[in-house]
Scaffold this motif. Structure first.
Motif, PDB file in Angstrom:
ATOM      1  N   ALA A 207      42.819  36.361  46.230  1.00  0.00           N
ATOM      2  CA  ALA A 207      41.693  37.068  45.622  1.00  0.00           C
ATOM      3  C   ALA A 207      42.017  37.497  44.190  1.00  0.00           C
ATOM      4  O   ALA A 207      41.207  37.306  43.273  1.00  0.00           O
ATOM      5  N   VAL A 208      43.202  38.078  43.981  1.00  0.00           N
ATOM      6  CA  VAL A 208      43.577  38.513  42.640  1.00  0.00           C
ATOM      7  C   VAL A 208      43.690  37.313  41.713  1.00  0.00           C
ATOM      8  O   VAL A 208      43.219  37.343  40.569  1.00  0.00           O
ATOM      9  N   ARG A 209      44.292  36.250  42.191  1.00  0.00           N
ATOM     10  CA  ARG A 209      44.430  35.033  41.381  1.00  0.00           C
ATOM     11  C   ARG A 209      43.070  34.512  40.940  1.00  0.00           C
ATOM     12  O   ARG A 209      42.857  34.185  39.752  1.00  0.00           O
ATOM     13  N   ASP A 210      42.108  34.459  41.875  1.00  0.00           N
ATOM     14  CA  ASP A 210      40.789  33.923  41.534  1.00  0.00           C
ATOM     15  C   ASP A 210      40.040  34.851  40.595  1.00  0.00           C
ATOM     16  O   ASP A 210      39.312  34.387  39.703  1.00  0.00           O
ATOM     17  N   LEU A 211      40.198  36.163  40.764  1.00  0.00           N
ATOM     18  CA  LEU A 211      39.499  37.099  39.879  1.00  0.00           C
ATOM     19  C   LEU A 211      40.074  37.065  38.470  1.00  0.00           C
ATOM     20  O   LEU A 211      39.331  37.133  37.487  1.00  0.00           O
TER      21      LEU A 211
ATOM     22  N   ALA B 243      38.658  34.310  36.747  1.00  0.00           N
ATOM     23  CA  ALA B 243      37.268  34.551  36.356  1.00  0.00           C
ATOM     24  C   ALA B 243      37.143  35.565  35.230  1.00  0.00           C
ATOM     25  O   ALA B 243      36.026  35.920  34.837  1.00  0.00           O
ATOM     26  N   GLY B 244      38.278  36.045  34.710  1.00  0.00           N
ATOM     27  CA  GLY B 244      38.246  36.945  33.564  1.00  0.00           C
ATOM     28  C   GLY B 244      38.460  38.411  33.873  1.00  0.00           C
ATOM     29  O   GLY B 244      38.448  39.240  32.960  1.00  0.00           O
ATOM     30  N   ILE B 245      38.682  38.787  35.142  1.00  0.00           N
ATOM     31  CA  ILE B 245      38.926  40.187  35.479  1.00  0.00           C
ATOM     32  C   ILE B 245      40.373  40.527  35.135  1.00  0.00           C
ATOM     33  O   ILE B 245      41.306  39.810  35.536  1.00  0.00           O
ATOM     34  N   ASP B 246      40.567  41.629  34.407  1.00  0.00           N
ATOM     35  CA  ASP B 246      41.930  42.009  34.029  1.00  0.00           C
ATOM     36  C   ASP B 246      42.225  43.474  34.325  1.00  0.00           C
ATOM     37  O   ASP B 246      43.206  44.030  33.830  1.00  0.00           O
ATOM     38  N   GLN B 247      41.377  44.117  35.160  1.00  0.00           N
ATOM     39  CA  GLN B 247      41.600  45.501  35.563  1.00  0.00           C
ATOM     40  C   GLN B 247      41.430  45.614  37.076  1.00  0.00           C
ATOM     41  O   GLN B 247      40.448  45.119  37.634  1.00  0.00           O
ATOM     42  N   PHE B 248      42.383  46.280  37.726  1.00  0.00           N
ATOM     43  CA  PHE B 248      42.389  46.379  39.174  1.00  0.00           C
ATOM     44  C   PHE B 248      42.681  47.815  39.594  1.00  0.00           C
ATOM     45  O   PHE B 248      43.603  48.444  39.068  1.00  0.00           O
ATOM     46  N   LEU B 249      41.900  48.304  40.551  1.00  0.00           N
ATOM     47  CA  LEU B 249      42.134  49.602  41.176  1.00  0.00           C
ATOM     48  C   LEU B 249      42.415  49.345  42.648  1.00  0.00           C
ATOM     49  O   LEU B 249      41.521  49.007  43.415  1.00  0.00           O
ATOM     50  N   ASP B 250      43.674  49.460  43.036  1.00  0.00           N
ATOM     51  CA  ASP B 250      44.142  49.135  44.385  1.00  0.00           C
ATOM     52  C   ASP B 250      44.336  50.439  45.145  1.00  0.00           C
ATOM     53  O   ASP B 250      45.269  51.198  44.873  1.00  0.00           O
ATOM     54  N   ILE B 251      43.445  50.711  46.114  1.00  0.00           N
ATOM     55  CA  ILE B 251      43.434  51.993  46.817  1.00  0.00           C
ATOM     56  C   ILE B 251      44.001  51.815  48.220  1.00  0.00           C
ATOM     57  O   ILE B 251      43.624  50.903  48.944  1.00  0.00           O
TER      58      ILE B 251
ATOM     59  N   ALA C 229      48.509  39.643  39.213  1.00  0.00           N
ATOM     60  CA  ALA C 229      47.607  39.710  38.060  1.00  0.00           C
ATOM     61  C   ALA C 229      48.363  39.509  36.749  1.00  0.00           C
ATOM     62  O   ALA C 229      47.963  38.705  35.894  1.00  0.00           O
ATOM     63  N   GLN C 230      49.473  40.227  36.564  1.00  0.00           N
ATOM     64  CA  GLN C 230      50.197  40.141  35.300  1.00  0.00           C
ATOM     65  C   GLN C 230      51.016  38.860  35.194  1.00  0.00           C
ATOM     66  O   GLN C 230      51.367  38.453  34.090  1.00  0.00           O
ATOM     67  N   GLY C 231      51.285  38.225  36.333  1.00  0.00           N
ATOM     68  CA  GLY C 231      51.917  36.919  36.276  1.00  0.00           C
ATOM     69  C   GLY C 231      51.003  35.874  35.656  1.00  0.00           C
ATOM     70  O   GLY C 231      51.466  34.897  35.070  1.00  0.00           O
ATOM     71  N   LEU C 232      49.691  36.090  35.784  1.00  0.00           N
ATOM     72  CA  LEU C 232      48.698  35.181  35.201  1.00  0.00           C
ATOM     73  C   LEU C 232      48.182  35.678  33.860  1.00  0.00           C
ATOM     74  O   LEU C 232      47.892  34.885  32.969  1.00  0.00           O
TER      75      LEU C 232
ATOM     76  N   LEU D 164      34.305  44.103  44.406  1.00  0.00           N
ATOM     77  CA  LEU D 164      34.889  44.757  45.566  1.00  0.00           C
ATOM     78  C   LEU D 164      35.669  43.712  46.353  1.00  0.00           C
ATOM     79  O   LEU D 164      35.121  42.666  46.736  1.00  0.00           O
ATOM     80  N   VAL D 165      36.951  43.978  46.570  1.00  0.00           N
ATOM     81  CA  VAL D 165      37.823  43.097  47.359  1.00  0.00           C
ATOM     82  C   VAL D 165      38.192  43.868  48.619  1.00  0.00           C
ATOM     83  O   VAL D 165      38.814  44.932  48.536  1.00  0.00           O
ATOM     84  N   LEU D 166      37.809  43.347  49.786  1.00  0.00           N
ATOM     85  CA  LEU D 166      37.902  44.143  51.006  1.00  0.00           C
ATOM     86  C   LEU D 166      38.398  43.288  52.168  1.00  0.00           C
ATOM     87  O   LEU D 166      37.974  42.141  52.327  1.00  0.00           O
ATOM     88  N   SER D 167      39.291  43.859  52.968  1.00  0.00           N
ATOM     89  CA  SER D 167      39.662  43.259  54.251  1.00  0.00           C
ATOM     90  C   SER D 167      39.663  44.355  55.299  1.00  0.00           C
ATOM     91  O   SER D 167      39.907  45.538  54.995  1.00  0.00           O
ATOM     92  N   HIS D 168      39.404  43.961  56.554  1.00  0.00           N
ATOM     93  CA  HIS D 168      39.162  44.958  57.600  1.00  0.00           C
ATOM     94  C   HIS D 168      39.445  44.323  58.955  1.00  0.00           C
ATOM     95  O   HIS D 168      39.036  43.196  59.232  1.00  0.00           O
ATOM     96  N   ALA D 169      40.120  45.054  59.832  1.00  0.00           N
ATOM     97  CA  ALA D 169      40.378  44.568  61.187  1.00  0.00           C
ATOM     98  C   ALA D 169      39.084  44.503  61.990  1.00  0.00           C
ATOM     99  O   ALA D 169      38.141  45.262  61.750  1.00  0.00           O
ATOM    100  N   THR D 170      39.044  43.572  62.936  1.00  0.00           N
ATOM    101  CA  THR D 170      37.871  43.435  63.799  1.00  0.00           C
ATOM    102  C   THR D 170      38.325  43.288  65.250  1.00  0.00           C
ATOM    103  O   THR D 170      39.432  42.805  65.530  1.00  0.00           O
TER     104      THR D 170
END
Length: 307
Positions: free
Chosen positions: A75-79, A82-90, A104-107, A201-207
């Motif tokens: 997800a981070v690689r694809d974003l 696509a030009g996204i360079d700011q991430f808030l990882d909560i 992100a910074q590797g790319l 919004l990048v989201l994962s969740h157990a089901t």
């Protein structure tokens, strides 16, 4: 931090507060249990005991943890692409490579990443390990997902993230620790309302859809350990994306979201006595069908854009 507390010095590009000395090791903590699932060492006996109880209830849980880390990377690689360079990882948890800023910074070395968590031991490890590139910025915020204002209103966040430009909000494997009665959907809405157009919004969740009996035992085990949460089905998880534009391929079981192609077998190589190169590490997902992995991973993931 009071006016009399000096800010601790950190690696280049990293702001941080002095760590709190209080670490409660008498009760298990979800981030430290997750670290144990991934084979980490930053956990305590109480965390390992609780995690082993969970693994007894659902031995495949480690597959879900690993699939979640791989999803983060994709997800981070694809974003970034696509030009996204700011991430808030909560709810980042204890740093486990690869971290968001490493991908992100590797790319894009100028990428900026803010991490937020509310566990003192996570803060201590983050200060030691989350080293930014000189061109970018990395910060760690002591904040509680259940009180999003503690994150959004922090001075550290404002110094690293430019809210005039798009931000990717990362909520990976954390919302199943927030019950509906605690305002799970409202929390996500509050976070995304604070982000500019073009944010993601990048989201994962157990089901519990694929292994309901096992997940009932997992939920009961966490609850007995004092860790609350709510396991949701696909429609309930999809609600977190209300008002956002889902990116292809939509909400998928974690391993099905833009999977990396399987590595090709080396062409023309013959085994022989001179073949000294060590074999690559075995892929823990190898040999299982996609349908088998659905039940083993038991989680959904998706990425969506704010119009």
């Amino acid at each position: 931090m009071t006016d009399h507390e000096p800010e601790a010095a950190g690696p280049a590009g990293v702001r941080r507060r002095p760590p709190k000395p209080q670490v409660d090791t008498s009760k298990p903590q979800s981030a430290r249990m997750y670290d144990y699932y991934l084979g980490g060492k930053d956990n305590y006996p109480v965390d390992r005991a609780a995690a082993e109880q969970v693994l007894t209830a659902f031995p495949n849980l480690r597959y879900g943890a690993l699939a979640n880390r791989r999803f983060l990377t994709r997800a981070v690689r694809d974003l970034v692409g696509a030009g996204i360079d700011q991430f808030l990882d909560i709810g980042t948890g204890i740093p486990t490579s690869p971290n968001t800023h490493q991908v992100a910074q590797g790319l894009n070395p100028a990428a900026r990443v803010a991490y937020a968590d509310n566990d003192p031991i996570v803060l201590a490890h983050a200060q030691a390990l989350l080293v930014s590139t000189p061109q970018g910025r990395t910060t760690y915020i002591e904040g509680n997902l259940k009180k999003p204002g503690t994150i959004l209103e922090s001075a550290e966040l404002a110094e690293v993230i430019d809210f005039d430009r798009p931000v990717a909000v990362m909520l990976l494997a954390v919302l199943h620790f927030v019950e509906d009665g605690e305002g799970a959907y409202e929390i996500v809405r509050t976070l995304m309302d604070a982000m500019p157009s073009g944010s993601h919004l990048v989201l994962s969740h157990a089901t519990n859809e694929f292994a309901p009996e096992e997940w009932a035992r997992v939920h009961a085990t966490y609850k007995a350990s004092g860790i609350s949460g709510q396991i949701r089905n696909r429609p309930e998880i999809l609600r977190f994306f209300d008002g956002l534009e889902m990116l292809e391929p939509g909400l998928q079981v974690i391993h099905r979201w833009r999977p990396d192609p399987a590595p090709a077998d080396p062409a023309g190589k013959e085994d022989g006595p001179d073949d000294e190169a060590p074999a690559p590490p075995a892929d823990p997902f190898a040999g299982y069908s996609a349908d088998q992995l659905d039940a083993m991973i038991s989680g959904y993931a998706g990425v969506a854009r704010k119009p």
